[in-house]
Scaffold this motif. Structure first.
Motif, PDB file in Angstrom:
ATOM      1  N   VAL A   9      59.702  43.311  -4.449  1.00  0.00           N
ATOM      2  CA  VAL A   9      60.691  43.542  -5.501  1.00  0.00           C
ATOM      3  C   VAL A   9      60.673  42.395  -6.512  1.00  0.00           C
ATOM      4  N   MET A  10      60.543  41.177  -6.029  1.00  0.00           N
ATOM      5  CA  MET A  10      60.457  40.027  -6.932  1.00  0.00           C
ATOM      6  C   MET A  10      59.306  40.201  -7.914  1.00  0.00           C
ATOM      7  N   GLU A  11      58.163  40.645  -7.394  1.00  0.00           N
ATOM      8  CA  GLU A  11      56.995  40.840  -8.253  1.00  0.00           C
ATOM      9  C   GLU A  11      57.228  41.991  -9.228  1.00  0.00           C
ATOM     10  N   GLN A  12      57.834  43.051  -8.728  1.00  0.00           N
ATOM     11  CA  GLN A  12      58.093  44.217  -9.571  1.00  0.00           C
ATOM     12  C   GLN A  12      59.048  43.868 -10.720  1.00  0.00           C
ATOM     13  N   LEU A  13      60.060  43.087 -10.436  1.00  0.00           N
ATOM     14  CA  LEU A  13      61.044  42.719 -11.454  1.00  0.00           C
ATOM     15  C   LEU A  13      60.630  41.485 -12.253  1.00  0.00           C
ATOM     16  N   ASP A  14      59.496  40.874 -11.862  1.00  0.00           N
ATOM     17  CA  ASP A  14      59.054  39.621 -12.483  1.00  0.00           C
ATOM     18  C   ASP A  14      60.149  38.567 -12.372  1.00  0.00           C
ATOM     19  N   TYR A  15      60.695  38.466 -11.158  1.00  0.00           N
ATOM     20  CA  TYR A  15      61.783  37.510 -10.901  1.00  0.00           C
ATOM     21  C   TYR A  15      61.215  36.113 -10.710  1.00  0.00           C
ATOM     22  N   ARG A  16      61.793  35.175 -11.427  1.00  0.00           N
ATOM     23  CA  ARG A  16      61.420  33.769 -11.283  1.00  0.00           C
ATOM     24  C   ARG A  16      62.679  32.964 -11.016  1.00  0.00           C
ATOM     25  N   ARG A  24      67.955  41.239 -19.754  1.00  0.00           N
ATOM     26  CA  ARG A  24      68.012  39.818 -19.446  1.00  0.00           C
ATOM     27  C   ARG A  24      67.051  39.526 -18.294  1.00  0.00           C
ATOM     28  N   ALA A  25      66.894  38.267 -18.003  1.00  0.00           N
ATOM     29  CA  ALA A  25      66.054  37.902 -16.867  1.00  0.00           C
ATOM     30  C   ALA A  25      66.724  38.349 -15.577  1.00  0.00           C
ATOM     31  N   PRO A  26      65.976  38.922 -14.648  1.00  0.00           N
ATOM     32  CA  PRO A  26      66.570  39.370 -13.389  1.00  0.00           C
ATOM     33  C   PRO A  26      67.100  38.202 -12.572  1.00  0.00           C
ATOM     34  N   THR A  27      68.186  38.456 -11.850  1.00  0.00           N
ATOM     35  CA  THR A  27      68.809  37.426 -11.028  1.00  0.00           C
ATOM     36  C   THR A  27      68.554  37.714  -9.555  1.00  0.00           C
ATOM     37  N   ILE A  28      69.009  36.806  -8.734  1.00  0.00           N
ATOM     38  CA  ILE A  28      68.874  36.980  -7.286  1.00  0.00           C
ATOM     39  C   ILE A  28      69.646  38.217  -6.818  1.00  0.00           C
TER      40      ILE A  28
END
Length: 340
Positions: A48-55, A9-13
């Motif tokens: 980490v945001m970039e690594q997980l592609d967190y948006r 799923r999309a990564p969360t906060i």
């Protein structure tokens, strides 16, 4: 069934917080660019945001900033060419500025539908509203609503009201009628749009003013409904009384119906009767004959409207955003008045 992993799923906060070894409140502070954060903590979280592609979702941003960055569109007749073009331009311009859009489609003739649509937008936490609903009843409901957020109404013509914006369609109609007069036509009739539409009233006003300015006889405008079918029916009714040499139709679709009715009766356009429309829909250049019309740049209207609204939302100085004047497009459906 195996338990889903964060990669399903999309990564969360919370995923970001876990991977960065911080609390989710710290991730929120990073999203909000809080000044109390240590530089190394911020850099680690961002990595980490970039690594997980967190948006961050709009809901997450709203929790962090107390803002939804959402614009509401209150729309009636959104399937018509003009409103649909403006809505598309507003959505694209809003997205480019970092705003989402939510649209409430309403029945512009039904007060309960108007109020329900307005309530729906406010419940979504919109920060501003664009109204693309040109019925007079909509304007009355808005006047009584006392909205506390920035809002703009696309009107048929500019007014002194600070919330009303729009191209001068009265002037556009005058240009259409002036073109016919310049071609030597003196017997010009007008097929108007629906009575409760602000656009229809503006175009009818332009017809009456230009005819009066030329000291020509005006006739009561015929009532239409924007459809080619209505244009055809009116055309069939007019055939028996050929006391005119030109017709100014309130929009291009009615003009199309008129041309077909005249053709079926053996009346030539433009040799016997000139026909001019309004809007310049994409098909207008391919009518037979190609339609002389008045072009409105609906996309530019949408872009300028959202620029003004976003300036109000952001608390910036009001933008000077004059709307482009409607442009006369001369094609093959108009010609000099026939000799009598």
């Amino acid at each position: 069934m195996s338990e889903s992993s964060p990669t399903d799923r999309a990564p969360t906060i919370y995923d970001v917080a876990r991977a960065a070894g911080v609390s989710h409140q710290t991730v929120s502070r990073v999203l909000h660019d809080h000044p109390s954060l240590r530089a190394e903590t911020k850099e680690r979280v961002l990595a980490v945001m970039e690594q997980l592609d967190y948006r961050p979702s709009s809901a997450a941003r709203a929790l962090v900033t107390s803002r939804t960055r959402t614009v509401g569109i209150l729309s009636a007749e959104s399937l018509l060419w003009g409103p649909a073009s403006s809505i598309q331009a507003i959505e694209v311009a809003s997205r480019a500025a970092g705003y989402l859009t939510v649209t409430a489609n309403i029945d512009g003739h039904d007060e309960s539908s108007i109020r329900s649509g307005l309530s729906h937008l406010l419940e979504q936490g919109v920060e501003g509203i664009v109204v693309i609903a040109p019925q007079i009843r909509v304007s009355r409901v808005l006047d009584s609503a006392s909205l506390r957020i920035p809002h703009l109404t696309l009107q048929a013509s500019p007014t002194s009201a600070p919330t009303a914006l729009g191209a001068d369609q009265i002037e556009g109609a005058r240009r259409a009628v002036r073109h016919l007069i310049d071609l030597g036509h003196t017997e010009i009739i007008h097929l108007a749009g629906p009575q409760d539409w602000i656009e229809a009233e503006a175009r009818m006003t332009g017809y009456l003013r230009e005819m009066s300015a030329a000291d020509l006889e005006t006739r009561p405008p015929l009532l239409g409904d924007w459809t080619a079918e209505r244009g055809y029916r009116v055309g069939r009714e007019l055939i028996g009384a050929r006391s005119f040499t030109a017709i100014f139709a309130g929009n291009d679709h009615m003009a199309l119906g008129l041309i077909r009715a005249l053709y079926d009766a053996g009346v030539r356009v433009p040799e016997d009767v000139s026909v001019i429309g309004f809007d310049d829909v994409p098909e207008a250049a391919y009518y037979l004959p190609p339609l002389t019309t008045v072009r409105q740049d609906f996309a530019e209207v949408g872009r300028r409207t959202i620029a003004v609204l976003l300036a109000a939302i952001e608390g910036q100085a009001p933008l000077e955003a004059p709307f482009p004047a409607p442009e006369l497009i001369v094609r093959g459906s108009t010609a000099p008045a026939p000799a009598r």
